[in-house]
Scaffold this motif. Structure first.
Motif, PDB file in Angstrom:
ATOM      1  N   ILE A  70      -1.024   6.378   5.237  1.00 41.23           N
ATOM      2  CA  ILE A  70      -0.966   5.299   4.252  1.00 41.23           C
ATOM      3  C   ILE A  70      -2.363   4.712   4.146  1.00 41.23           C
ATOM      4  O   ILE A  70      -2.909   4.223   5.139  1.00 41.23           O
ATOM      5  N   ASN A  71      -2.947   4.785   2.974  1.00 41.49           N
ATOM      6  CA  ASN A  71      -4.292   4.269   2.781  1.00 41.49           C
ATOM      7  C   ASN A  71      -4.247   2.811   2.347  1.00 41.49           C
ATOM      8  O   ASN A  71      -3.435   2.419   1.505  1.00 41.49           O
ATOM      9  N   LYS A  72      -5.132   2.038   2.927  1.00 45.17           N
ATOM     10  CA  LYS A  72      -5.198   0.615   2.582  1.00 45.17           C
ATOM     11  C   LYS A  72      -5.984   0.439   1.297  1.00 45.17           C
ATOM     12  O   LYS A  72      -7.073   0.980   1.131  1.00 45.17           O
ATOM     13  N   LYS A  73      -5.404  -0.335   0.374  1.00 46.94           N
ATOM     14  CA  LYS A  73      -6.062  -0.617  -0.893  1.00 46.94           C
ATOM     15  C   LYS A  73      -6.648  -2.026  -0.846  1.00 46.94           C
ATOM     16  O   LYS A  73      -6.085  -2.926  -0.229  1.00 46.94           O
ATOM     17  N   THR A  74      -7.783  -2.199  -1.496  1.00 49.88           N
ATOM     18  CA  THR A  74      -8.413  -3.516  -1.537  1.00 49.88           C
ATOM     19  C   THR A  74      -7.677  -4.391  -2.534  1.00 49.88           C
ATOM     20  O   THR A  74      -7.490  -4.033  -3.687  1.00 49.88           O
ATOM     21  N   ARG A  75      -7.222  -5.528  -2.093  1.00 48.07           N
ATOM     22  CA  ARG A  75      -6.523  -6.447  -2.989  1.00 48.07           C
ATOM     23  C   ARG A  75      -6.663  -7.866  -2.437  1.00 48.07           C
ATOM     24  O   ARG A  75      -6.894  -8.078  -1.248  1.00 48.07           O
ATOM     25  N   ASP A 123       0.825  -1.203   0.000  1.00 48.47           N
ATOM     26  CA  ASP A 123       0.000   0.000   0.000  1.00 48.47           C
ATOM     27  C   ASP A 123       0.863   1.258   0.000  1.00 48.47           C
ATOM     28  O   ASP A 123       0.410   2.335  -0.405  1.00 48.47           O
ATOM     29  N   LEU A 124       2.099   1.135   0.457  1.00 52.22           N
ATOM     30  CA  LEU A 124       3.042   2.250   0.402  1.00 52.22           C
ATOM     31  C   LEU A 124       3.771   2.268  -0.938  1.00 52.22           C
ATOM     32  O   LEU A 124       3.852   3.297  -1.604  1.00 52.22           O
ATOM     33  N   PHE A 125       4.305   1.120  -1.334  1.00 51.88           N
ATOM     34  CA  PHE A 125       4.998   0.974  -2.622  1.00 51.88           C
ATOM     35  C   PHE A 125       4.360  -0.195  -3.365  1.00 51.88           C
ATOM     36  O   PHE A 125       4.739  -1.350  -3.152  1.00 51.88           O
ATOM     37  N   GLU A 126       3.388   0.121  -4.224  1.00 49.49           N
ATOM     38  CA  GLU A 126       2.713  -0.952  -4.963  1.00 49.49           C
ATOM     39  C   GLU A 126       3.690  -1.668  -5.880  1.00 49.49           C
ATOM     40  O   GLU A 126       3.618  -2.879  -6.063  1.00 49.49           O
ATOM     41  N   THR A 127       4.613  -0.917  -6.458  1.00 52.16           N
ATOM     42  CA  THR A 127       5.684  -1.484  -7.267  1.00 52.16           C
ATOM     43  C   THR A 127       6.994  -0.840  -6.834  1.00 52.16           C
ATOM     44  O   THR A 127       6.991   0.253  -6.256  1.00 52.16           O
ATOM     45  N   LEU A 169      15.350  14.953  -6.312  1.00 52.23           N
ATOM     46  CA  LEU A 169      15.047  13.555  -6.599  1.00 52.23           C
ATOM     47  C   LEU A 169      14.949  12.721  -5.325  1.00 52.23           C
ATOM     48  O   LEU A 169      14.052  11.888  -5.189  1.00 52.23           O
ATOM     49  N   LYS A 170      15.847  12.966  -4.365  1.00 48.41           N
ATOM     50  CA  LYS A 170      15.847  12.156  -3.151  1.00 48.41           C
ATOM     51  C   LYS A 170      14.573  12.353  -2.325  1.00 48.41           C
ATOM     52  O   LYS A 170      14.259  11.526  -1.463  1.00 48.41           O
ATOM     53  N   ASP A 171      13.832  13.449  -2.589  1.00 45.37           N
ATOM     54  CA  ASP A 171      12.621  13.744  -1.807  1.00 45.37           C
ATOM     55  C   ASP A 171      11.335  13.434  -2.571  1.00 45.37           C
ATOM     56  O   ASP A 171      10.244  13.687  -2.053  1.00 45.37           O
ATOM     57  N   ILE A 172      11.442  12.909  -3.789  1.00 44.73           N
ATOM     58  CA  ILE A 172      10.272  12.831  -4.662  1.00 44.73           C
ATOM     59  C   ILE A 172       9.182  11.928  -4.103  1.00 44.73           C
ATOM     60  O   ILE A 172       7.993  12.182  -4.296  1.00 44.73           O
ATOM     61  N   ILE A 173       9.557  10.874  -3.379  1.00 46.00           N
ATOM     62  CA  ILE A 173       8.553   9.974  -2.801  1.00 46.00           C
ATOM     63  C   ILE A 173       7.870  10.617  -1.600  1.00 46.00           C
ATOM     64  O   ILE A 173       6.637  10.666  -1.514  1.00 46.00           O
ATOM     65  N   LYS A 174       8.670  11.142  -0.678  1.00 44.16           N
ATOM     66  CA  LYS A 174       8.062  11.648   0.560  1.00 44.16           C
ATOM     67  C   LYS A 174       7.319  12.964   0.358  1.00 44.16           C
ATOM     68  O   LYS A 174       6.507  13.349   1.203  1.00 44.16           O
ATOM     69  N   ARG A 175       7.576  13.650  -0.787  1.00 43.77           N
ATOM     70  CA  ARG A 175       6.865  14.912  -1.052  1.00 43.77           C
ATOM     71  C   ARG A 175       5.862  14.753  -2.192  1.00 43.77           C
ATOM     72  O   ARG A 175       5.528  15.717  -2.880  1.00 43.77           O
ATOM     73  N   GLN A 176       5.360  13.536  -2.360  1.00 40.36           N
ATOM     74  CA  GLN A 176       4.458  13.260  -3.482  1.00 40.36           C
ATOM     75  C   GLN A 176       3.175  14.075  -3.425  1.00 40.36           C
ATOM     76  O   GLN A 176       2.550  14.339  -4.462  1.00 40.36           O
ATOM     77  N   GLU A 177       2.780  14.515  -2.219  1.00 43.28           N
ATOM     78  CA  GLU A 177       1.547  15.288  -2.104  1.00 43.28           C
ATOM     79  C   GLU A 177       1.659  16.659  -2.777  1.00 43.28           C
ATOM     80  O   GLU A 177       0.648  17.308  -3.049  1.00 43.28           O
ATOM     81  N   GLU A 178       2.886  17.102  -3.057  1.00 43.25           N
ATOM     82  CA  GLU A 178       3.080  18.388  -3.723  1.00 43.25           C
ATOM     83  C   GLU A 178       2.926  18.288  -5.240  1.00 43.25           C
ATOM     84  O   GLU A 178       2.951  19.308  -5.932  1.00 43.25           O
ATOM     85  N   PRO A 207       0.248   2.244  17.676  1.00 43.40           N
ATOM     86  CA  PRO A 207       1.278   1.787  16.730  1.00 43.40           C
ATOM     87  C   PRO A 207       1.235   2.610  15.442  1.00 43.40           C
ATOM     88  O   PRO A 207       0.215   3.226  15.117  1.00 43.40           O
ATOM     89  N   LEU A 208       2.327   2.591  14.717  1.00 43.90           N
ATOM     90  CA  LEU A 208       2.421   3.335  13.459  1.00 43.90           C
ATOM     91  C   LEU A 208       1.747   2.566  12.323  1.00 43.90           C
ATOM     92  O   LEU A 208       2.303   2.429  11.232  1.00 43.90           O
ATOM     93  N   SER A 209       0.544   2.099  12.563  1.00 48.23           N
ATOM     94  CA  SER A 209      -0.237   1.422  11.531  1.00 48.23           C
ATOM     95  C   SER A 209      -1.046   2.472  10.774  1.00 48.23           C
ATOM     96  O   SER A 209      -1.732   3.296  11.372  1.00 48.23           O
ATOM     97  N   GLY A 210      -0.934   2.438   9.439  1.00 50.07           N
ATOM     98  CA  GLY A 210      -1.616   3.444   8.633  1.00 50.07           C
ATOM     99  C   GLY A 210      -0.871   4.754   8.551  1.00 50.07           C
ATOM    100  O   GLY A 210      -1.377   5.724   7.983  1.00 50.07           O
ATOM    101  N   HIS A 211       0.332   4.793   9.110  1.00 49.45           N
ATOM    102  CA  HIS A 211       1.140   6.010   9.100  1.00 49.45           C
ATOM    103  C   HIS A 211       2.586   5.662   8.760  1.00 49.45           C
ATOM    104  O   HIS A 211       3.090   4.598   9.133  1.00 49.45           O
ATOM    105  N   LEU A 212       3.255   6.568   8.092  1.00 48.71           N
ATOM    106  CA  LEU A 212       4.687   6.451   7.800  1.00 48.71           C
ATOM    107  C   LEU A 212       5.387   7.625   8.472  1.00 48.71           C
ATOM    108  O   LEU A 212       5.096   8.781   8.171  1.00 48.71           O
ATOM    109  N   LEU A 213       6.284   7.325   9.399  1.00 49.32           N
ATOM    110  CA  LEU A 213       7.073   8.354  10.040  1.00 49.32           C
ATOM    111  C   LEU A 213       8.343   8.557   9.221  1.00 49.32           C
ATOM    112  O   LEU A 213       9.157   7.642   9.084  1.00 49.32           O
TER     113      LEU A 213
END
Length: 375
Positions: A245-250, A180-184, A310-319, A225-231
């Motif tokens: 972190i949103n849970k996806k149905t799979r 759910d964090l990194f699908e691929t 580039l090193k921040d592209i994942i953690k700043r994806q909301e931008e 616990p850090l469930s559903g969250h990424l610190l």
């Protein structure tokens, strides 16, 4: 296994007096079984603190040997351990710290054939690995075995920690998993290990401590616990970000495909020519322009747009505005290509482009389009 009251009262006195622990919590720790996959920079502090807290049974899986280059960050080991299997050196050190606990060692590499049997007898699984293949394998096996996974990753001065596949007794539901964090997997440019990217020794120590804390909270049923969250932690500027972190149905992954990953391929149509970009700018077309170079490069001159290294592209994806076209650019086109593939890993429907030849080629054609350096 029942607590030896005299031994436990003296050894664990400072944590037993905590209301969240007490005698009952100490017994839970003693009865628990935790598997730590990886005895490197993350695994070393996890193992030390779990042993110190009195976790009754600890398993260690690692197939590496101690190298002198490990010693600046892998605090379980000393010069005398160089050349030994990490699992054996780790067990010796843990037994010196706390001889009352049971330590199982397995000198192997996880694979789809052994992962389920190795995880089966443990309550909590700690992912202290340094590669994405292992993380997908552990995550899929934790789903299959219905075990929580305590995750962390590090790169240079940064780190992340979370708890995946956590079963909430109140809602009777499981939280998000690693996919759910990194699908691929992100592209190879963004997934270098410590030997390739480098790391300050204290960083895995900090993240490993966060992992150990999450394990102890799960055992003691204390706190959130850090469930559903990424610190996400950046130790250079002391910034902490707590991302959802949103849970996806799979469907649950079949055992025969545990850990299977797919890398999103590059397409020639992902390149955007300087001429097309110049035309879009002139016509004020609706798109987002993103500079993925470092801040010092951006300040020397740019094409404008947002700065997201580039090193921040994942953690700043909301931008990133994935509802519009996004054009990434760098010096020559290498980092912008990596950024595009990284963003595609979590937003496959977005219309993404990488500036062909980068800012160098663009300014060679349109030198008057350079934005002045930021003072």
């Amino acid at each position: 296994m029942q607590c030896n009251l005299k031994t436990d009262t003296s050894r664990y006195a400072r944590q037993i007096i905590l209301s969240e622990v007490g005698a009952q919590g100490q017994q839970r720790l003693r009865d628990s079984k935790v598997l730590v996959v990886g005895a490197g920079g993350l695994g070393c502090p996890v193992l030390l603190y779990l042993a110190g807290a009195g976790v009754g049974t600890i398993g260690i899986v690692d197939n590496d040997i101690v190298d002198v280059s490990n010693l600046h960050r892998q605090i379980l080991y000393a010069i005398a351990d160089v050349g030994d299997l990490k699992v054996l050196a780790a067990k010796r050190r843990i037994n010196q710290l706390n001889p009352d606990i049971v330590v199982h060692t397995v000198a192997t590499t996880l694979n789809p054939d052994n992962v389920l049997s190795l995880l089966a007898e443990y309550d909590i699984i700690v992912d202290a690995t340094d590669n994405f293949d292992a993380k997908y394998l552990i995550s899929d096996a934790c789903i299959e075995c219905e075990k929580p996974m305590v995750y962390a990753s590090i790169s240079q001065f940064e780190g992340q920690v979370s708890v995946f596949n956590y079963y909430n007794r109140h809602t009777q539901q499981r939280g998000p998993c690693f996919r759910d964090l990194f699908e691929t997997p992100p592209p190879p440019h963004l997934t270098r290990n410590c030997s390739e990217a480098g790391v300050l020794g204290v960083i895995p120590g900090l993240l490993g401590c966060f992992q150990a804390n999450e394990v102890l909270k799960l055992i003691l049923r204390a706190g959130a616990p850090l469930s559903g969250h990424l610190l996400s932690i950046d130790c250079l500027d002391n910034t902490f970000h707590l991302l959802n972190i949103n849970k996806k149905t799979r469907d649950r992954p079949p055992a025969k495909t545990l850990g299977a990953t797919t890398t999103l391929a590059w397409r020639d149509s992902d390149w955007l020519s300087p001429e097309t970009l110049h035309d879009w700018i002139a016509k004020q077309a609706p798109f987002q322009l993103v500079d993925v170079r470092d801040i010092d490069e951006h300040q020397q001159g740019s094409l404008g747009g947002s700065l997201i290294p580039l090193k921040d592209i994942i953690k700043r994806q909301e931008e990133l505005d994935t509802n519009r076209r996004i054009v990434f650019y760098c010096k020559s086109g290498v980092r912008s290509k990596a950024a595009l593939l990284a963003v595609r890993s979590f937003s496959q429907e977005a219309e993404l482009y990488s500036l062909e030849g980068g800012i160098e080629r663009y300014l060679a054609i349109y030198p008057d389009d350079r934005h002045p350096a930021v003072s």
